[in-house]
Design an enzyme around this catalytic site. Structure first.
Site, PDB file in Angstrom:
ATOM      1  N   GLU A 111       0.881  -1.028   0.064  1.00 32.69           N
ATOM      2  CA  GLU A 111       0.077  -0.010  -0.068  1.00 32.69           C
ATOM      3  C   GLU A 111       0.888   1.211  -0.166  1.00 32.69           C
ATOM      4  O   GLU A 111       0.738   2.037   1.107  1.00 32.69           O
ATOM      5  CB  GLU A 111      -0.990  -0.209   1.288  1.00 32.69           C
ATOM      6  CG  GLU A 111      -1.908  -1.284   1.026  1.00 32.69           C
ATOM      7  CD  GLU A 111      -2.860  -1.325   2.006  1.00 32.69           C
ATOM      8  OE1 GLU A 111      -2.781  -0.623   3.360  1.00 32.69           O
ATOM      9  OE2 GLU A 111      -3.841  -2.153   2.248  1.00 32.69           O
ATOM     10  N   ASN A 132       2.316  -4.979  -3.199  1.00 38.74           N
ATOM     11  CA  ASN A 132       0.780  -5.371  -3.123  1.00 38.74           C
ATOM     12  C   ASN A 132       0.178  -4.138  -2.757  1.00 38.74           C
ATOM     13  O   ASN A 132       0.393  -3.167  -1.785  1.00 38.74           O
ATOM     14  CB  ASN A 132       0.778  -6.145  -1.699  1.00 38.74           C
ATOM     15  CG  ASN A 132      -0.632  -6.823  -1.683  1.00 38.74           C
ATOM     16  OD1 ASN A 132      -0.981  -7.420  -2.517  1.00 38.74           O
ATOM     17  ND2 ASN A 132      -1.063  -6.829  -0.289  1.00 38.74           N
ATOM     18  N   HIS A 160     -10.357  -6.052  -2.579  1.00 38.57           N
ATOM     19  CA  HIS A 160     -11.409  -6.070  -1.801  1.00 38.57           C
ATOM     20  C   HIS A 160     -12.401  -5.491  -2.612  1.00 38.57           C
ATOM     21  O   HIS A 160     -12.426  -4.249  -2.633  1.00 38.57           O
ATOM     22  CB  HIS A 160     -10.888  -5.280  -0.406  1.00 38.57           C
ATOM     23  CG  HIS A 160      -9.793  -6.056   0.383  1.00 38.57           C
ATOM     24  ND1 HIS A 160     -10.095  -6.958   0.817  1.00 38.57           N
ATOM     25  CD2 HIS A 160      -8.423  -5.640   0.454  1.00 38.57           C
ATOM     26  CE1 HIS A 160      -8.799  -7.552   1.687  1.00 38.57           C
ATOM     27  NE2 HIS A 160      -8.057  -6.602   1.129  1.00 38.57           N
ATOM     28  N   GLU A 206      -5.901 -10.830  -1.765  1.00 37.01           N
ATOM     29  CA  GLU A 206      -6.855 -10.555  -0.617  1.00 37.01           C
ATOM     30  C   GLU A 206      -8.178 -10.575  -0.931  1.00 37.01           C
ATOM     31  O   GLU A 206      -9.051  -9.780  -0.445  1.00 37.01           O
ATOM     32  CB  GLU A 206      -6.404  -9.126   0.287  1.00 37.01           C
ATOM     33  CG  GLU A 206      -4.898  -9.192   0.561  1.00 37.01           C
ATOM     34  CD  GLU A 206      -4.615  -8.011   1.387  1.00 37.01           C
ATOM     35  OE1 GLU A 206      -5.520  -7.373   1.701  1.00 37.01           O
ATOM     36  OE2 GLU A 206      -3.379  -7.616   1.648  1.00 37.01           O
ATOM     37  N   ASP A 229     -11.913 -10.446  -1.351  1.00 39.41           N
ATOM     38  CA  ASP A 229     -13.260 -10.628  -0.741  1.00 39.41           C
ATOM     39  C   ASP A 229     -14.312  -9.682  -1.468  1.00 39.41           C
ATOM     40  O   ASP A 229     -13.688  -8.617  -1.891  1.00 39.41           O
ATOM     41  CB  ASP A 229     -13.363 -10.563   0.923  1.00 39.41           C
ATOM     42  CG  ASP A 229     -12.649  -9.203   1.540  1.00 39.41           C
ATOM     43  OD1 ASP A 229     -12.621  -8.297   0.434  1.00 39.41           O
ATOM     44  OD2 ASP A 229     -12.242  -9.074   2.564  1.00 39.41           O
TER      45      ASP A 229
HETATM   46  C1  XIL Z   1      -6.447  -6.555   7.997  1.00 40.08           C
HETATM   47  C2  XIL Z   1      -6.845  -7.739   8.753  1.00 40.08           C
HETATM   48  O1  XIL Z   1      -7.563  -8.695   8.169  1.00 40.08           O
HETATM   49  C3  XIL Z   1      -7.301  -7.228   9.996  1.00 40.08           C
HETATM   50  O2  XIL Z   1      -7.271  -8.255  11.057  1.00 40.08           O
HETATM   51  C4  XIL Z   1      -6.583  -6.033  10.946  1.00 40.08           C
HETATM   52  O3  XIL Z   1      -7.174  -5.581  12.059  1.00 40.08           O
HETATM   53  C5  XIL Z   1      -6.095  -5.098   9.822  1.00 40.08           C
HETATM   54  O4  XIL Z   1      -5.692  -5.460   8.689  1.00 40.08           O
HETATM   55  N1  XIL Z   1      -5.015  -4.658   3.354  1.00 40.08           N
HETATM   56  C6  XIL Z   1      -4.090  -5.731   4.001  1.00 40.08           C
HETATM   57  C7  XIL Z   1      -4.244  -6.172   5.041  1.00 40.08           C
HETATM   58  O5  XIL Z   1      -2.703  -5.598   3.239  1.00 40.08           O
HETATM   59  O6  XIL Z   1      -2.834  -6.723   5.720  1.00 40.08           O
HETATM   60  C8  XIL Z   1      -5.434  -5.956   6.122  1.00 40.08           C
HETATM   61  O7  XIL Z   1      -5.723  -6.785   6.861  1.00 40.08           O
HETATM   62  C9  XIL Z   1      -6.610  -5.665   5.069  1.00 40.08           C
HETATM   63  C10 XIL Z   1      -6.214  -4.692   3.969  1.00 40.08           C
END
Ligand code: XIL
Length: 358
Positions: free
Chosen positions: A170, A211, A247, A275, A277
């Protein structure tokens, strides 16, 4: 395994002679140890193994330790795991030079016992930093040393056990400018190349990733990342892949996703969905669950349809532990399994996305 699957279907459509049916029943009775592995081609990991790609899930330490329904689904369906939190800086180095590997080691041991690969997540990020680091007022040269030693230690510990690292996470704003962070503000953009070089020295076999989220579409943010990736490669920096967090909101998988992933793949980089979802405004209607299923299929095909797609990771297994409701108020139901570990339509969508014959 496309051929096995097609062959199964062909065989299934032909009636078996009665004697063969009898033999099968006898065999089934005589083989009570038949496990879900015997039907591996019908699990997510069965399809992924057949295609030589990864299907992963983010794993929380708490359900890993205490919820056997969770680990049963995890181990049946996934050939890769990512630590949801256990490899982040605040978890592994809560005090300077004081490391706590308990949760990360647990996941790595679990993965090795269940034939799963591990994605390492994450080394240089603006978030989930311990307070000694965030509030330490370190000089640039001290921070450089701290970052190098953290990367040496963590990547070194899991050398040969982590197949890919999200080295940098990020780093961009939505408009494509560099996002402010401890690293960016004090060290400048050069920290990215350094972090990748240090990680490569610590484990030359691991694939090293940048990422990010909201880079799935062709947009200002992904354009900026594309320019950075091209520059890093031109400079001979060991960058091997781009992680597209993905996401998504139901019904909003970007139409340019596949073409966008392809342009990174065309640079010679791996691409992975890291990641995935797909959140739904609660309560989820059956139409939304059906749309979510279609979205899972589209998102996974958008990656798997690109030459260098290494695989897809979903950010959790079941809605029971998803980060979504706590972060996006009013949203949830984002994962392939519901809170009772029943497969949702989303599971079928993902499965069909992985099955080349579907
Ligand atoms: C999130 C986790 O799912 C949570 O449990 C935590 O509180 C915060 O982080 N992007 C990322 C992940 O790269 O590491 C994040 O994970 C979600 C967004």
């Amino acid at each position: 395994m496309p051929h096995t699957t097609a062959a199964h279907r062909r065989r299934a459509s032909r009636p078996l002679p009665l004697v063969a049916v009898g033999a099968l029943v006898a065999a089934a009775v005589a083989l009570p140890q038949l496990t879900p592995d015997a039907f591996a081609a019908t699990t997510l990991r069965g399809y992924a193994d057949g295609r030589g790609v990864r299907i992963g899930a983010a794993v929380g330490d708490s359900p890993l330790r205490s919820d056997s329904a969770y680990t049963t689904a995890l181990d049946r369906e996934f050939n890769s795991v990512t630590a949801e939190n256990a490899m982040k800086w605040d978890a592994v180095e809560p005090s300077r030079g004081g490391f706590d590997w308990a949760a990360a080691d647990r996941l790595v041991a679990h993965a090795s016992a269940h034939g799963q690969g591990v994605r390492g997540h994450t080394l240089a990020w603006y978030a989930q930093l311990p307070s000694w680091l965030k509030n330490g007022n370190f000089s640039a040269s001290e921070l450089n040393t701290i970052l190098k030693s953290h990367i040496d230690t963590e990547v070194g510990r899991y050398k040969g056990k982590v197949y890919a690292w999200d080295v940098v996470n990020e780093t961009f704003n939505e408009d494509g400018s560099m996002r402010g962070s401890l690293w960016q503000d004090k060290l400048g953009t050069g920290y990215i190349a350094n972090a990748l070089r240090w990680a490569h020295a610590a484990d030359p076999a691991a694939k090293l990733y940048i990422n990010d989220y909201n880079i799935e579409a062709d947009n200002a943010k992904s354009d900026a990342l594309y320019a950075l990736a091209k520059q890093l490669l031109a400079d001979g920096v060991p960058l091997h892949g781009i992680g597209f967090q993905s996401h998504f909101v139901v019904g909003q998988v970007p139409s340019t996703m596949k073409a966008n992933l392809k342009r990174f793949s065309d640079l010679g980089l791996e691409v992975s969905v890291t990641e995935l979802d797909i959140r739904i405004p609660l309560p989820a209607s059956s139409d939304e669950l059906a749309q979510q299923s279609a979205d899972y299929k589209t998102a996974s095909e958008n990656c798997l349809g690109v030459a260098r797609c290494a695989g897809i990771t979903v950010w959790g297994v079941s809605d029971k532990y998803s980060w979504i409701p706590g972060t996006f108020s009013g949203y949830g139901a984002a994962l392939p399994y519901n809170e009772s570990y029943a497969a949702k339509p989303a599971y079928t969508g993902l499965s069909n996305g992985l099955d080349p014959t579907a």
